[in-house]
Design a protein around this motif. Structure first.
Motif, PDB file in Angstrom:
ATOM      1  N   LEU A 291       0.812  -1.216   0.000  1.00 43.85           N
ATOM      2  CA  LEU A 291       0.000   0.000   0.000  1.00 43.85           C
ATOM      3  C   LEU A 291       0.850   1.271   0.000  1.00 43.85           C
ATOM      4  O   LEU A 291       0.305   2.373  -0.062  1.00 43.85           O
TER       5      LEU A 291
ATOM      6  N   HIS B 208      -4.324  -7.294   1.178  1.00 41.31           N
ATOM      7  CA  HIS B 208      -4.255  -5.942   0.606  1.00 41.31           C
ATOM      8  C   HIS B 208      -5.572  -5.210   0.830  1.00 41.31           C
ATOM      9  O   HIS B 208      -5.608  -4.064   1.302  1.00 41.31           O
TER      10      HIS B 208
ATOM     11  N   ASP C 228      -6.115  -2.355   3.712  1.00 44.97           N
ATOM     12  CA  ASP C 228      -6.532  -1.084   3.125  1.00 44.97           C
ATOM     13  C   ASP C 228      -7.795  -0.559   3.813  1.00 44.97           C
ATOM     14  O   ASP C 228      -7.910   0.643   4.093  1.00 44.97           O
TER      15      ASP C 228
ATOM     16  N   ARG D 108      -8.127   2.980   5.858  1.00 45.39           N
ATOM     17  CA  ARG D 108      -9.161   3.966   5.533  1.00 45.39           C
ATOM     18  C   ARG D 108      -9.974   4.331   6.768  1.00 45.39           C
ATOM     19  O   ARG D 108     -10.301   5.506   6.975  1.00 45.39           O
TER      20      ARG D 108
END
Length: 358
Positions: free
Chosen positions: A154, A243, A247, A251
């Motif tokens: 990321l 991933h 992620d 967020r």
């Protein structure tokens, strides 16, 4: 790197001890094996006990700054109650289980700057001596490695890692310290976050992941920390699209508005079934509150969208490539050399009697 020391309490002519660990890094919660080699002195001695201590270099925060010191975080008796004749050589094999929360010291063979050691205590004829000191290398569990790989993919870059004295409230933490891995954000988050810190608290039932964001202050607010808390199973790690999972965690962490800055969130990843659960499914919820390092919880939850998709072909290769950047990008050359020096300073400085080095 092995440090041989003469038994200082008995002076010249006493037995010597040399502990040799099996080569290679070990896993948190895994077996640490090796041999304690003894050589008899000028006369016969009774070896009352041989004890191994796990030692960590830990930082402690004070009102007037920080200090570092050695913390013993586990002890194991591996032998004793036998006679060691003059000049006799005797070896004691051992295999002990590391605590699940043992910090990781390396990622893909690159040192993270964490200093751990195994110290051998020998009790002979009523006198005790910290006889032998050896560095300990610990590699991440599969879930820990998968999460760090995803962070690397990321775009997060490794900054530093350390051990902090204290407890994180609302968690199942057992050791008197916890490990923080500090990461620099990728460009898309750089205007919102200075850095994020990742803490892993492993146990036999799974892994707690605590994420903390040091966020940039807005025009009407000061910078503040936001904490999120997730639990992950040890099983079926390869079935999760890490991933997407990580992620979603990032967020949730970054997209908090200033008015929600003090609030954390709980989540649970069941890797075996590839699903994500929120709220009361947290198996550590009985500890109460949200994980804050000052031990104080906040009353509200914030839930984002979780992802538990199975990874497709090639995902492992892509993640590994991203993670290599995470590990090698900052932890290289000079840092690795300093870590080696620090290991020597840690063990040599911990004893008043320097003794002989091998």
């Amino acid at each position: 790197m092995v440090f041989k020391r003469l038994l200082g309490s008995l002076g010249v002519g006493g037995p010597t001890v040399d502990t040799v660990l099996e080569p290679g890094a070990v896993l948190p919660g895994g077996a640490l094996s090796g041999q304690v080699h003894l050589k008899g002195g000028d006369s016969d001695f009774t070896i009352e006990h041989i004890t191994l201590e796990l030692v960590a270099r830990v930082e402690a925060e004070h009102d007037d700054g920080e200090s570092e010191g050695a913390v013993v975080f586990d002890r194991f008796s591996v032998g004793g109650n036998f006679r060691l004749a003059a000049g006799e050589r005797h070896s004691v094999p051992f295999s002990v289980m590391l605590p699940w929360e043992t910090p990781i010291t390396e990622l893909y063979g690159q040192g993270l700057g964490i200093v751990l050691g195994v110290r051998t205590e020998l009790a002979v004829s009523g006198a005790k001596d910290k006889g032998d000191l050896d560095p300990l290398s610990v590699r991440p569990l599969p879930a820990q490695e998968a999460i760090l790989e995803a962070l690397g993919q990321l775009g997060f870059g490794f900054k530093s890692a350390d051990l902090e004295l204290g407890h994180i409230g609302g968690t199942g933490q057992r050791l008197p310290f916890y490990q923080e891995i500090e990461l620099a954000p990728p460009s898309q988050y750089a205007h919102q976050v200075n850095e994020i810190e990742v803490t892993f608290l492993a146990g036999p039932g799974g892994l707690e992941v605590i994420l903390e964001a040091d966020r940039r202050g807005g025009f009407f607010s000061e910078g503040h920390d936001a904490l999120h808390h997730f639990t992950v199973s040890h099983h079926g790690v390869e079935q999760i699209n890490w991933h997407a999972e990580v992620d979603s965690w990032i967020r949730q962490l970054v997209e908090h508005r200033a008015s929600y800055g003090g609030h954390g969130s709980h989540g649970h990843v069941d890797a075996h079934h590839g699903s994500h659960h929120h709220g009361h499914s947290d198996p550590y919820a009985a500890h109460g509150g949200h994980p804050h390092k000052d031990g104080h919880g906040h009353g509200d939850h914030h839930h984002g969208d979780g992802h538990g998709h199975r990874s497709g072909p090639g995902m492992g290769t892509a993640i590994a490539a991203g993670a290599a950047g995470l590990a090698v990008g900052v932890v290289g050359g000079m840092v690795a050399a300093e870590v080696v020096d620090e290991v020597g300073d840690f063990f040599e400085g911990d004893e008043e009697d320097e003794g002989d080095e091998d």
